[in-house]
Design an enzyme around this catalytic site. Sequence first.
Site, PDB file in Angstrom:
ATOM      1  N   GLU A  80       0.880  -1.169   0.000  1.00 33.08           N
ATOM      2  CA  GLU A  80       0.000   0.000   0.000  1.00 33.08           C
ATOM      3  C   GLU A  80       0.917   1.219   0.000  1.00 33.08           C
ATOM      4  OE1 GLU A  80      -1.097   3.249   1.425  1.00 33.08           O
ATOM      5  OE2 GLU A  80      -1.592   2.187   3.281  1.00 33.08           O
TER       6      GLU A  80
ATOM      7  N   CYS B  52      -2.100   8.153   4.833  1.00 32.91           N
ATOM      8  CA  CYS B  52      -2.173   7.760   3.425  1.00 32.91           C
ATOM      9  C   CYS B  52      -3.507   8.162   2.804  1.00 32.91           C
ATOM     10  CB  CYS B  52      -1.952   6.261   3.272  1.00 32.91           C
ATOM     11  SG  CYS B  52      -2.966   5.260   4.360  1.00 32.91           S
TER      12      CYS B  52
END
Length: 525
Positions: A263, A300
């Site tokens: 990720e 994020c």
Amino acid sequence: MITGKNYIGNIHSSLGENVLKAYNPTDGSIFSEEFSVATSEEVNAAIEKADEAFSVYKTISYEQRATFLEAIADEIMELGDALLERASGESGLPNGRFQGERGRTCNQLKMFAAVLRDGSWLNVNIDTAIPDRAPIPKQDLRKMNIPIGPVAVFGASNFPLAFSTAGGDTASALAAGNPVIVKGHEAHLGTNEMVTQAILKAAEKTGMPDGVFSMVNGGIPVAQQVVSHPKVKAVGFTGSLGGGRAIFDLANQRPEPIPVYAEMGSTNPCFLMADKLASDPTGLGANFANSVALGVGQFCTSPGLLIGVKSDALDQFVDTLGKTLAEASAATMLNEKIAKSYYEHRGALIEQIGVVSIGESDNPGESKGKPLTAKVDGSTFLANTKLHQEIFGPFTLVVECNSADQMVEVAKSLEGQLTGTLVADESDIIANPEVANALSEKVGRILFNGVPTGVEVCHSMQHGGPYPASTDAKTTSVGTAAIDRFVRPISYQSWPDSLLPAPLKNGNPLGIWRVVNGESTKEAI
């Protein structure tokens, strides 16, 4: 007590001469411990021990695994305030932040314990035999998921607990029946070791095999050896695009390529639709400013792109956004490297032709991140892909489009994202369905209003998206489906019932839901 050693299963080891030091980014002070960088011999020993443990751990009952995960959560809580203080000291984030993050870490361990007990993750499918079918008899076929082998996990800088040593990757891999080797993050060495000790204490208390968990310290050479080792079967990673892509490429150069579930961040575009924006431009501006500055922008899912159509309401939104961010104090970022990168990348973006900075863009120094926004018109944004890149930190770029059609063009021009947000009324979506349709092709999670910061740990969460947000858009690193990354299906054909694994037996001794001849049931066959 923090030892500074590597943990090769139950063995504490420090064979090498190279060491790492932990430091406090808030004041630059250095912690007293020295952390031994793992040697090639130690890395190999950890992985070999994990492989040996796999033959035992994969056969341990799901209930025992669940108890192990719950014990890890208990041992983490037993660390008390010392863990919170160390995590805060190594990250510059407030102690209160880690009370919440510790809760999330423990809750996701318990969540996977519940998943083990309900059996849904096994994805059992059974098609019974029809021996008298003409012209060809139908064989008995029974399929379920099984673990894959040792998994390497890389800790994340921005979540020292929830995405690191005992975070979602480790929890889901252990739940699936795989031993884990963690490569500790250099930015939170002490936090990593404290959690490592908690995991190993839980393993001992619940009778897990030696090698079910190991932790090695080090930098790029250690990471490369871990990923390249033939007995490592998958990698979990949360971090930068550069780091994730390097691991992905290395894993695919192996004689036996392995999956890398990385990720790697996102700009998390937010589309400000006309009717909704006009209803409260100043309130929305303040809300998004707070989201951008939250955690010094080190999420994020921070909203790095705000896209709207030129209007008085958008002007009011931008004015409030800029003023609110300008009033926000500079705050300590996770480490000096991240702070330096933030200003370098932010500066390079602001220097692009057509970009207008809104507010002071000076660097206050001392690893502190100062929030800022900038604005660019839609045509310039579409023509310059450098403006599409993530700036990790408290920064967002406003894209001023000349029409709703140009908003669609902007959505279509974006790379893969973790999230996309439509700040809209229902009337906005009805009038402009193309924006939602275009955005849905680019993201793993699409929000209707709200801000993207914040990730709920639950069954329905999707935390992953098309590349480069992640390396596999079909998987998630958050939620119960994260376990799917670390299993593989196997089908048993024509096996006697007495020799089948428990989930596939006629009597359904685990009492789990199974699909039998196309119908979902808990009944015995």
